[in-house]
Design an enzyme around this catalytic site. Sequence first.
Site, PDB file in Angstrom:
ATOM      1  N   GLY A 193      45.572  39.363  34.324  1.00 33.31           N
ATOM      2  CA  GLY A 193      45.741  39.058  35.741  1.00 33.31           C
ATOM      3  C   GLY A 193      47.181  38.761  36.116  1.00 33.31           C
ATOM      4  O   GLY A 193      47.445  38.136  37.134  1.00 33.31           O
TER       5      GLY A 193
ATOM      6  N   GLU B 280      54.867  46.764  26.218  1.00 33.25           N
ATOM      7  CA  GLU B 280      54.435  48.071  26.731  1.00 33.25           C
ATOM      8  C   GLU B 280      55.566  48.755  27.476  1.00 33.25           C
ATOM      9  O   GLU B 280      56.456  48.093  28.012  1.00 33.25           O
ATOM     10  CB  GLU B 280      53.263  47.897  27.719  1.00 33.25           C
ATOM     11  CG  GLU B 280      51.945  47.576  27.057  1.00 33.25           C
ATOM     12  CD  GLU B 280      50.788  47.471  28.043  1.00 33.25           C
ATOM     13  OE1 GLU B 280      51.025  47.414  29.267  1.00 33.25           O
ATOM     14  OE2 GLU B 280      49.649  47.430  27.564  1.00 33.25           O
TER      15      GLU B 280
ATOM     16  N   LEU C 238      55.504  50.744  33.659  1.00 30.79           N
ATOM     17  CA  LEU C 238      55.229  51.806  34.633  1.00 30.79           C
ATOM     18  C   LEU C 238      55.688  51.315  36.000  1.00 30.79           C
ATOM     19  O   LEU C 238      55.278  50.236  36.448  1.00 30.79           O
ATOM     20  CB  LEU C 238      53.736  52.149  34.641  1.00 30.79           C
ATOM     21  CG  LEU C 238      53.144  52.564  33.277  1.00 30.79           C
ATOM     22  CD1 LEU C 238      51.635  52.774  33.387  1.00 30.79           C
ATOM     23  CD2 LEU C 238      53.804  53.837  32.757  1.00 30.79           C
TER      24      LEU C 238
ATOM     25  N   LYS D 235      43.755  40.775  44.955  1.00 34.67           N
ATOM     26  CA  LYS D 235      43.387  41.991  45.668  1.00 34.67           C
ATOM     27  C   LYS D 235      43.076  41.651  47.120  1.00 34.67           C
ATOM     28  O   LYS D 235      42.536  40.580  47.412  1.00 34.67           O
ATOM     29  CB  LYS D 235      42.173  42.640  44.998  1.00 34.67           C
ATOM     30  CG  LYS D 235      42.501  43.155  43.586  1.00 34.67           C
ATOM     31  CD  LYS D 235      41.261  43.521  42.817  1.00 34.67           C
ATOM     32  CE  LYS D 235      41.653  43.883  41.376  1.00 34.67           C
ATOM     33  NZ  LYS D 235      40.445  43.983  40.504  1.00 34.67           N
TER      34      LYS D 235
ATOM     35  N   GLU E 125      40.014  48.546  33.444  1.00 34.27           N
ATOM     36  CA  GLU E 125      41.154  48.636  34.366  1.00 34.27           C
ATOM     37  C   GLU E 125      42.228  49.569  33.822  1.00 34.27           C
ATOM     38  O   GLU E 125      42.609  49.458  32.654  1.00 34.27           O
ATOM     39  CB  GLU E 125      41.806  47.260  34.539  1.00 34.27           C
ATOM     40  CG  GLU E 125      40.953  46.241  35.237  1.00 34.27           C
ATOM     41  CD  GLU E 125      41.760  44.998  35.621  1.00 34.27           C
ATOM     42  OE1 GLU E 125      41.255  44.235  36.435  1.00 34.27           O
ATOM     43  OE2 GLU E 125      42.886  44.806  35.107  1.00 34.27           O
TER      44      GLU E 125
ATOM     45  N   ARG F 199      32.700  41.092  33.433  1.00 32.68           N
ATOM     46  CA  ARG F 199      31.926  40.361  34.443  1.00 32.68           C
ATOM     47  C   ARG F 199      31.658  41.265  35.643  1.00 32.68           C
ATOM     48  O   ARG F 199      32.213  42.368  35.739  1.00 32.68           O
ATOM     49  CB  ARG F 199      32.740  39.156  34.930  1.00 32.68           C
ATOM     50  CG  ARG F 199      34.044  39.579  35.582  1.00 32.68           C
ATOM     51  CD  ARG F 199      34.710  38.510  36.415  1.00 32.68           C
ATOM     52  NE  ARG F 199      35.800  39.077  37.203  1.00 32.68           N
ATOM     53  CZ  ARG F 199      37.011  39.328  36.758  1.00 32.68           C
ATOM     54  NH1 ARG F 199      37.342  39.046  35.513  1.00 32.68           N
ATOM     55  NH2 ARG F 199      37.922  39.862  37.561  1.00 32.68           N
TER      56      ARG F 199
ATOM     57  N   ARG G 227      38.880  41.730  51.942  1.00 38.78           N
ATOM     58  CA  ARG G 227      38.612  40.350  51.526  1.00 38.78           C
ATOM     59  C   ARG G 227      39.019  39.401  52.644  1.00 38.78           C
ATOM     60  O   ARG G 227      40.191  39.377  53.049  1.00 38.78           O
ATOM     61  CB  ARG G 227      39.387  40.002  50.263  1.00 38.78           C
ATOM     62  CG  ARG G 227      38.909  40.778  49.061  1.00 38.78           C
ATOM     63  CD  ARG G 227      39.418  40.137  47.800  1.00 38.78           C
ATOM     64  NE  ARG G 227      39.119  40.956  46.645  1.00 38.78           N
ATOM     65  CZ  ARG G 227      39.232  40.528  45.387  1.00 38.78           C
ATOM     66  NH1 ARG G 227      39.648  39.295  45.155  1.00 38.78           N
ATOM     67  NH2 ARG G 227      38.941  41.317  44.392  1.00 38.78           N
TER      68      ARG G 227
HETATM   69  C1  MV4 Z   1      51.629  46.673  33.874  1.00 38.28           C
HETATM   70  C2  MV4 Z   1      52.463  47.096  34.944  1.00 38.28           C
HETATM   71  C3  MV4 Z   1      53.387  48.077  34.662  1.00 38.28           C
HETATM   72  N1  MV4 Z   1      53.480  48.605  33.423  1.00 38.28           N
HETATM   73  N2  MV4 Z   1      51.761  47.219  32.669  1.00 38.28           N
HETATM   74  C4  MV4 Z   1      49.573  43.072  36.193  1.00 38.28           C
HETATM   75  C5  MV4 Z   1      48.291  42.409  35.955  1.00 38.28           C
HETATM   76  C6  MV4 Z   1      47.814  42.857  34.646  1.00 38.28           C
HETATM   77  N3  MV4 Z   1      46.408  43.111  34.730  1.00 38.28           N
HETATM   78  C7  MV4 Z   1      48.577  44.064  34.324  1.00 38.28           C
HETATM   79  N4  MV4 Z   1      49.626  44.154  35.302  1.00 38.28           N
HETATM   80  C8  MV4 Z   1      50.555  45.123  35.256  1.00 38.28           C
HETATM   81  N5  MV4 Z   1      50.708  45.727  34.045  1.00 38.28           N
HETATM   82  C9  MV4 Z   1      52.673  48.157  32.456  1.00 38.28           C
HETATM   83  N6  MV4 Z   1      52.795  48.678  31.234  1.00 38.28           N
HETATM   84  C10 MV4 Z   1      52.301  46.517  36.191  1.00 38.28           C
HETATM   85  C11 MV4 Z   1      51.338  45.516  36.364  1.00 38.28           C
HETATM   86  C12 MV4 Z   1      51.216  44.971  37.693  1.00 38.28           C
HETATM   87  C13 MV4 Z   1      50.030  45.162  38.432  1.00 38.28           C
HETATM   88  C14 MV4 Z   1      48.921  45.804  37.916  1.00 38.28           C
HETATM   89  C15 MV4 Z   1      47.759  45.963  38.651  1.00 38.28           C
HETATM   90  C16 MV4 Z   1      47.705  45.484  39.952  1.00 38.28           C
HETATM   91  C17 MV4 Z   1      48.780  44.851  40.482  1.00 38.28           C
HETATM   92  C18 MV4 Z   1      49.960  44.673  39.749  1.00 38.28           C
HETATM   93  C19 MV4 Z   1      51.056  44.025  40.304  1.00 38.28           C
HETATM   94  C20 MV4 Z   1      52.187  43.852  39.582  1.00 38.28           C
HETATM   95  C21 MV4 Z   1      52.272  44.329  38.269  1.00 38.28           C
END
Ligand code: MV4
Length: 447
Positions: A163, A199, A202, A236, A274, A290, A336
């Site tokens: 999260g 990682e 992205l 979200k 996800e 969940r 929401r």
């Molecule tokens: C990332 C990413 C970019 N590159 N992983 C944020 C929450 C966590 N579940 C994973 N997240 C991210 N992982 C890599 N390799 C960018 C995010 C991220 C993000 C992901 C989903 C929804 C909103 C986000 C907001 C900021 C960063």
Amino acid sequence: MISKILIANRGEIALRVLRACKELGIATVAVHSTADADAMHVRLADESVCIGPPPSRESYLNIHQIVAACEITGADAVHPGYGFLSENAKFADILDAHGITFIGPTADHIRIMGDKITAKKTAEALGIPVVPGSDGEVKPENAIEVARKIGFPVLIKATAGGGGRGMKVAKTEADLEEAVSTARAEALAAFGNDAVYMEKYLGKPRHIEVQVVGDGEGNAIHLGERDCSLQRRHQKVWEEANSPALNVEQRMAIGKVCADAMKKLKYRGAGTIEFLYENGEFYFIEMNTRLQVEHPITEAITGIDLVHEQIRVASGGGLSVTQEDITFQGHAIECRINAEDPRTFVPSPGTITHFHAPGGLGVRVDSGAYQGYRIPPYYDSLIGKLIVHGRTRVECMMRLRRVLDEFVIDGIKTTLPLFQDLISNQDIANGDYDIHWLENYLANTSA
Ligand code: MV4
């Protein structure tokens, strides 16, 4: 068989679970804190038990009190909703030890997915595409070597995180040492575990998640995806199904990968896999074990009640549908509704003086709010969800515009005006957005 379900939650999700129980002829027990004595889920349940004072730690997170409430009422199963104890493996173990059914996955599966390194290794072994990165934990002394191999920019993540907590980007080699040490320090402070992994970062992905349900015996289905890219600070705001970015071939391909993985895992219950999605590729990031807040948009386009399925598989009754039975009809959007300022997102608890929910074809409102209801200040500010369904995305958006005009919630601030703005935005109309879009929009618009 399950004959009485205790709902270990509050608010709109407690009501949502209660509705499924009633439809299945299962008796219900609500639990509540002293702050929630007049909540709708308490009024509508067959029985209710007060489990403690307002703070969640002493009520909704108090495992002993919840087990005692099961014993007192004779509940033979617990539905945890989302949040609170829904992804707590120890809670699942304790219920098991008391002969009470946890409506969710096995404690082992919760544990595997709760540790993000183990989750990623498991996903990869199950054939799910993952983000390129380190092979497990990264120690400070190995960070440079690992990062050079992955290529900058890189992201440092806490294995106990998820999260978005405990993440640090290193754009170049010069940023790396500090990114690793702050990520480790934050992880230790937040989770009591300083292990981190690395990682490829992205830059402009979408957040797309696949809904799955398994029966625990090697049968599993997927129910398509949701696009949850529109978020602010990892909360979200607006979700849609299907994703505007995918075509039917992509949907069925990623869905099959996820369903096949859940079959191999013998996963039981509802889950969400996800992904980040960029340049046509999917990259696994986490799995949630969940029911999720945004599950109704999946229900809207598939016609399948996910809570019914959760209860069926928890009681050994199997899934009510096969993959071949599932079709995707039209488009759904969830907004929401939070008791918050629509621009600053500062919480706005208080009394609702007027409440009128919209209706009509393709409209669903999941909310425990009512006229005269006093929103307590102790909990999450989500007070309801507006779910709109149409035959096409355009029809869905036109309906949403109509429905937002009808919705009245007075006495407190809510996020409804934000949706009035978004519905008129060209990028939103085009479905052209990534995970950073909403934060940029909020930073660049004043009203
Ligand atoms: C990332 C990413 C970019 N590159 N992983 C944020 C929450 C966590 N579940 C994973 N997240 C991210 N992982 C890599 N390799 C960018 C995010 C991220 C993000 C992901 C989903 C929804 C909103 C986000 C907001 C900021 C960063």
